[in-house]
Design a protein around this motif. Structure first.
Motif, PDB file in Angstrom:
ATOM      1  N   MET A 128       0.881  -1.046  -0.238  1.00  0.00           N
ATOM      2  CA  MET A 128       0.506  -0.064   0.389  1.00  0.00           C
ATOM      3  C   MET A 128       0.730   1.423  -0.282  1.00  0.00           C
ATOM      4  SD  MET A 128      -3.411  -0.739   2.711  1.00  0.00           S
ATOM      5  CE  MET A 128      -4.233  -1.914   2.370  1.00  0.00           C
ATOM      6  N   VAL A 129       1.974   1.440   1.036  1.00  0.00           N
ATOM      7  CA  VAL A 129       2.564   2.644   1.254  1.00  0.00           C
ATOM      8  C   VAL A 129       3.901   3.086  -0.424  1.00  0.00           C
ATOM      9  CG1 VAL A 129       4.297   2.813   1.940  1.00  0.00           C
ATOM     10  CG2 VAL A 129       2.611   2.087   3.534  1.00  0.00           C
ATOM     11  N   SER A 130       3.753   1.784  -0.812  1.00  0.00           N
ATOM     12  CA  SER A 130       4.202   1.796  -2.043  1.00  0.00           C
ATOM     13  C   SER A 130       4.237   2.399  -3.135  1.00  0.00           C
ATOM     14  CB  SER A 130       5.363   0.662  -2.375  1.00  0.00           C
ATOM     15  OG  SER A 130       6.214   0.284  -1.914  1.00  0.00           O
ATOM     16  N   ALA A 131       2.622   2.352  -3.261  1.00  0.00           N
ATOM     17  CA  ALA A 131       1.324   2.225  -4.893  1.00  0.00           C
ATOM     18  C   ALA A 131       1.306   4.123  -4.145  1.00  0.00           C
ATOM     19  CB  ALA A 131       0.259   1.392  -4.371  1.00  0.00           C
ATOM     20  N   ILE A 132       0.948   4.013  -2.646  1.00  0.00           N
ATOM     21  CA  ILE A 132       0.274   5.342  -2.849  1.00  0.00           C
ATOM     22  C   ILE A 132       1.463   6.318  -2.920  1.00  0.00           C
ATOM     23  CG2 ILE A 132      -0.488   7.398  -0.505  1.00  0.00           C
ATOM     24  CD1 ILE A 132      -1.511   4.492   0.683  1.00  0.00           C
ATOM     25  N   GLN A 133       2.384   6.211  -3.634  1.00  0.00           N
ATOM     26  CA  GLN A 133       3.794   6.865  -3.556  1.00  0.00           C
ATOM     27  C   GLN A 133       3.930   7.250  -5.646  1.00  0.00           C
ATOM     28  OE1 GLN A 133       5.291   9.105  -1.255  1.00  0.00           O
ATOM     29  NE2 GLN A 133       4.381   7.372  -0.082  1.00  0.00           N
ATOM     30  N   THR A 134       2.376   6.663  -5.654  1.00  0.00           N
ATOM     31  CA  THR A 134       2.252   6.817  -7.079  1.00  0.00           C
ATOM     32  C   THR A 134       1.247   7.212  -7.655  1.00  0.00           C
ATOM     33  OG1 THR A 134       0.546   5.338  -7.814  1.00  0.00           O
ATOM     34  CG2 THR A 134       3.349   4.585  -7.913  1.00  0.00           C
ATOM     35  N   ILE A 135       0.676   8.562  -7.043  1.00  0.00           N
ATOM     36  CA  ILE A 135      -0.623   9.578  -6.763  1.00  0.00           C
ATOM     37  C   ILE A 135      -0.054  10.562  -7.297  1.00  0.00           C
ATOM     38  CG2 ILE A 135      -2.736  10.622  -5.621  1.00  0.00           C
ATOM     39  CD1 ILE A 135      -2.577   7.573  -3.378  1.00  0.00           C
ATOM     40  N   ILE A 136       0.821  11.142  -6.158  1.00  0.00           N
ATOM     41  CA  ILE A 136       0.677  12.399  -7.051  1.00  0.00           C
ATOM     42  C   ILE A 136       1.606  12.432  -8.223  1.00  0.00           C
ATOM     43  CG2 ILE A 136       3.016  14.074  -6.767  1.00  0.00           C
ATOM     44  CD1 ILE A 136       1.743  14.169  -3.594  1.00  0.00           C
ATOM     45  N   PRO A 137       2.594  11.578  -8.473  1.00  0.00           N
ATOM     46  CA  PRO A 137       3.622  11.371  -9.840  1.00  0.00           C
ATOM     47  C   PRO A 137       2.401  10.604 -10.820  1.00  0.00           C
ATOM     48  CG  PRO A 137       4.590  10.081  -9.185  1.00  0.00           C
ATOM     49  CD  PRO A 137       3.235  11.158  -8.466  1.00  0.00           C
ATOM     50  N   ARG A 138       1.842  10.130 -10.709  1.00  0.00           N
ATOM     51  CA  ARG A 138       0.767   9.704 -11.658  1.00  0.00           C
ATOM     52  C   ARG A 138      -0.493  10.428 -12.051  1.00  0.00           C
ATOM     53  NH1 ARG A 138       5.383   9.519 -13.227  1.00  0.00           N
ATOM     54  NH2 ARG A 138       6.310   7.801 -14.227  1.00  0.00           N
ATOM     55  N   ASN A 139      -0.773  10.677 -10.862  1.00  0.00           N
ATOM     56  CA  ASN A 139      -2.526  11.376 -10.821  1.00  0.00           C
ATOM     57  C   ASN A 139      -2.574  12.881 -11.386  1.00  0.00           C
ATOM     58  OD1 ASN A 139      -2.671   8.957  -9.001  1.00  0.00           O
ATOM     59  ND2 ASN A 139      -4.090   9.124 -11.056  1.00  0.00           N
ATOM     60  N   VAL A 140      -1.838  13.563 -10.585  1.00  0.00           N
ATOM     61  CA  VAL A 140      -2.017  15.033 -10.116  1.00  0.00           C
ATOM     62  C   VAL A 140      -0.651  16.033 -11.586  1.00  0.00           C
ATOM     63  CG1 VAL A 140      -1.040  16.488  -8.918  1.00  0.00           C
ATOM     64  CG2 VAL A 140      -2.454  14.658  -7.757  1.00  0.00           C
ATOM     65  N   TYR A 141      -1.621  16.684 -12.184  1.00  0.00           N
ATOM     66  CA  TYR A 141      -1.083  17.657 -12.811  1.00  0.00           C
ATOM     67  C   TYR A 141       0.934  17.898 -12.432  1.00  0.00           C
ATOM     68  CZ  TYR A 141       0.292  21.439 -15.848  1.00  0.00           C
ATOM     69  OH  TYR A 141       0.780  23.065 -17.038  1.00  0.00           O
ATOM     70  N   ALA A 142       1.761  17.342 -12.844  1.00  0.00           N
ATOM     71  CA  ALA A 142       3.415  18.334 -12.347  1.00  0.00           C
ATOM     72  C   ALA A 142       2.998  20.273 -12.157  1.00  0.00           C
ATOM     73  CB  ALA A 142       3.951  17.724 -13.343  1.00  0.00           C
ATOM     74  N   LEU A 143       2.467  20.715 -12.564  1.00  0.00           N
ATOM     75  CA  LEU A 143       2.932  21.974 -12.051  1.00  0.00           C
ATOM     76  C   LEU A 143       1.608  22.377 -10.734  1.00  0.00           C
ATOM     77  CD1 LEU A 143       3.177  24.092 -15.091  1.00  0.00           C
ATOM     78  CD2 LEU A 143       5.087  22.891 -13.826  1.00  0.00           C
ATOM     79  N   ASP A 144       0.826  21.429 -10.621  1.00  0.00           N
ATOM     80  CA  ASP A 144       0.316  21.107  -9.473  1.00  0.00           C
ATOM     81  C   ASP A 144       0.791  20.736  -8.290  1.00  0.00           C
ATOM     82  OD1 ASP A 144      -2.310  22.849 -10.250  1.00  0.00           O
ATOM     83  OD2 ASP A 144      -3.516  21.279 -11.203  1.00  0.00           O
ATOM     84  N   GLU A 145       1.042  21.488  -6.902  1.00  0.00           N
ATOM     85  CA  GLU A 145       2.375  21.068  -6.232  1.00  0.00           C
ATOM     86  C   GLU A 145       1.587  20.466  -4.710  1.00  0.00           C
ATOM     87  OE1 GLU A 145       4.923  25.152  -6.453  1.00  0.00           O
ATOM     88  OE2 GLU A 145       2.556  24.997  -6.440  1.00  0.00           O
TER      89      GLU A 145
END
Length: 387
Positions: free
Chosen positions: A214-231
């Motif tokens: 779970m912890v490993s997968a959660i780390q994919t949320i920001i780089p793969r779901n959030v637009y790169a310029l939305d901190e």
């Protein structure tokens, strides 16, 4: 640096106030002695009204100007932190395990200094509402003050606050229109499997494997779901499980802090977090209990009020010492609730080199208090000038 002359004359008195507060820290909503000390000083100054018991120990003091006009709100937070102080200062905390490690003692002092000046001069129209708030660090005292009607009750039309900033050049102000600090949410996940002997994992349901996945997968949320310029940030800060090398535990837990600036990004992070935890719980055959604490919203400055506040800061500190379009920060603040209720702005005031906020060696720089007080005072005089 053009600190108001009258406020400069209070410097030693302000230092005394600040060091008294530093020696006597209180936590959360339990700021009884702090509020009493503030109320006593305000009565000595001759404020026109003091309203106590707002958000349990918060208070609002009113100073009337000359003639009719609006009411401007100025806010200071009062609470300390559950940290054991190591400064060794002669005025160090006298309360074991508690200290003003975030400078709220300095914030109170700045607002008291401005109050004394405004009571003496009253070179403004309308009213000033001095808002002393508990439980910024934990509990959301700013939200409670708003929910209890402080803005409406006192007719506040705009509101401003300052936070000290160690390791920012002394006397320099920083602010920006729009988001200046992030929202903060806290997720706590408890996984339940089936414990047993480490030699027979086929007879168990292992929550350790599940928590790692779970912890490993959660780390994919920001780089793969959030637009790169939305901190945004998701930091897993705790994982707890197990008692011995040969035991597969029954349970495991982890906790994360989740921060963003845009409401839609905040909502996306929450949705994806739940989806990943629920999906992995199914895949690993564990039960997942998720407690997602929807915390402080982003602190969002209003554009016109921020520009105005930066202009006032430049008058006090000099134009070269003010950055009106500074970088925003991933820290959070419950002043956000006040800015949701009324237009206004939040600023940082540099206090020079020193230990960082929330560090056991932190200490507020007393030389900064007259600068902050001068800013608050000139803000009032500029916002609500005499004809």
């Amino acid at each position: 640096m053009p600190v108001l002359n009258r406020i400069a004359a209070y410097a030693d008195e302000m230092k005394g106030w600040r060091r008294h507060l530093h020696q006597n820290p209180e936590l959360g909503f339990d700021c009884y002695n702090t509020a009493a000390f503030i109320a006593d000083r305000l009565r000595e100054m001759g404020v026109d009204e003091i309203h106590e018991g707002i958000a349990k120990t918060g208070l609002v003091a009113i100073i009337n100007g000359q003639g009719q006009g609006a009411t401007i709100g100025l806010r200071a937070d009062m609470d300390a932190l559950p940290i054991a102080e190591i400064t060794g200062a002669p005025y160090a905390s006298a309360i074991p395990g508690k200290m003003h490690a975030c400078g709220h003692d300095g914030h109170v002092t700045m607002l008291l200094g401005a109050a004394k000046y405004l009571c003496e001069t009253r070179r403004f129209t309308g009213r000033v509402a001095l808002m002393f708030q508990p439980a910024e660090e934990d509990g959301g005292g700013g939200q409670v003050m708003v929910d209890e009607g402080a803005m409406d009750r006192f007719g506040v039309s705009q509101v401003y606050g300052i936070h000290n900033a160690p390791n920012v050049p002394f006397g320099h102000f920083r602010t920006t229109p729009g988001p200046i600090m992030a929202s903060v949410d806290t997720a706590t996940v408890t996984l339940t499997g089936k414990g047993g002997h480490g030699a027979t994992p086929h007879d168990c349901i292992d929550p350790v494997v599940a928590v790692v996945g779970m912890v490993s997968a959660i780390q994919t949320i920001i780089p793969r779901n959030v637009y790169a310029l939305d901190e945004a940030i998701i930091s897993v800060t705790q994982i707890h499980t197990g008692t011995a090398s040969n035991i597969i535990p029954e349970t495991a837990m982890f906790q994360a802090t989740i921060r963003a600036f845009a409401p839609e990004v905040r909502a996306l992070l929450k949705r994806r977090f739940h989806e990943i935890v629920e999906g992995h719980a199914l895949a690993y055959n564990v039960k997942a209990d998720v407690h997602y604490d929807w915390g402080y919203p982003a602190t969002i400055n209003h554009e016109a009020e921020t520009t105005f506040a930066a202009d006032v800061a430049a008058e006090v500190a000099g134009a070269d010492a003010v950055d009106g379009n500074s970088a925003r920060e991933m820290g959070s603040e419950d002043f956000s609730y006040m800015l949701e209720a009324r237009p206004g702005a939040y600023l940082f005031l540099g206090t020079g080199p020193g230990a960082g906020l929330h560090h056991p060696a932190y200490d507020f720089n007393d030389e900064a208090a007259p600068i902050g007080a001068s800013f608050f005072a000139r803000l009032v005089e500029r916002a609500q000038p005499l004809a």
